[in-house]
Design an enzyme around this catalytic site. Sequence first.
Site, PDB file in Angstrom:
ATOM      1  CG  HIS A  63      -2.433  -0.178  -7.218  1.00  0.00           C
ATOM      2  ND1 HIS A  63      -2.848   0.583  -6.152  1.00  0.00           N
ATOM      3  CD2 HIS A  63      -2.599  -1.467  -6.815  1.00  0.00           C
ATOM      4  CE1 HIS A  63      -3.256  -0.191  -5.169  1.00  0.00           C
ATOM      5  NE2 HIS A  63      -3.123  -1.451  -5.545  1.00  0.00           N
ATOM      6  NE  ARG A 109      -4.280  -0.907  -0.338  1.00  0.00           N
ATOM      7  CZ  ARG A 109      -4.350  -1.824  -1.305  1.00  0.00           C
ATOM      8  NH1 ARG A 109      -3.277  -2.122  -2.010  1.00  0.00           N
ATOM      9  NH2 ARG A 109      -5.484  -2.426  -1.583  1.00  0.00           N
ATOM     10  CD  GLU A 151      -2.282   3.820  -5.873  1.00  0.00           C
ATOM     11  OE1 GLU A 151      -3.293   3.281  -6.367  1.00  0.00           O
ATOM     12  OE2 GLU A 151      -1.391   3.177  -5.294  1.00  0.00           O
TER      13      GLU A 151
END
Length: 315
Positions: free
Chosen positions: A282, A234, A263
């Site tokens: 990601h 994370r 993000e």
Amino acid sequence: MTEIVISEFMDEAAVEDLRRDFAVTYDKGLVDRPDELARLAAGARALIVRNRTQVRGSLLEAGAKLEAIGRLGVGLDNIDLDACGARGIAVLPATGANDIAVAEWAVTTVMVLLRGAYFATAEVAAGTWPRERLMGREIYGKTLGLVGFGAIARETATRARALGMTIIAADPFVRDDDPVWSRIGARPVGLDALVAEADAISLHVPLTAETRNLIDGRRLAAMRRDAVVVNAARGGVIDEAALAEALRAGTIAGAALDVFDAEPLKAGSPLAGCPNLILTPHIAGVTVESNVRVSSVTAANVRRVLMENAKKEKR
């Protein structure tokens, strides 16, 4: 009336499977149209999301009829778990479905960083031949430090051990006498000892108040100068500004991030232009195969909850 709203990309076969029993709105661009998403959620029984859809605040308030939140992945920091729990909304992560994909990303990326031979395509194509400069290192015989020792970390350890790495891990929630250590072939250590000993560090913890900036400037400074760190867990677990400083100063050998505090990563981030840094969007847990597994598991989870609730209402 839409019963299930899917706001981010999902395997089409799983979407069609849900449509056999429910009215489904699938639009992977809804995550970027919050007003429309909230309007659709107002009549929905379930939302299916990835990590970008923030299931909290106004969206949760709009979804007054929600019974389930299907998460296409395992991280839940984009979902207000307390609010969902208070309203009896089931939160359904796709536990285990993308473990292999993340583990492969972690091991592959450690190999790329240590070998260091994959960043010279333009030079080689231009006719230069930087063989001596690109003499990298093998992962065989190196020590991999895993911060967190849950399911994904264990998959990572298994693959790294097969390539000849020694595995150490720090996890306060796994007892030192737990048989998993011997089964996987790893040694438990404290976090500060891990940071000082490991040739490569891979992060495998959720983002909580305790883990935010867990790898900060002090711990980066304590790493070996030739060590690398990778994060597909994370964003926020590693201090991005401190990491950029360490890379520019050469106090660590390299890093790779698949997750970020915000993000998408904003232009002008301290990470821009850092040497020996790999950035991916990601995507560590998303492969063709894992997308099928994650989508199938999520569709089954949501179907089960909605079907069970419907049966209860008929009694």
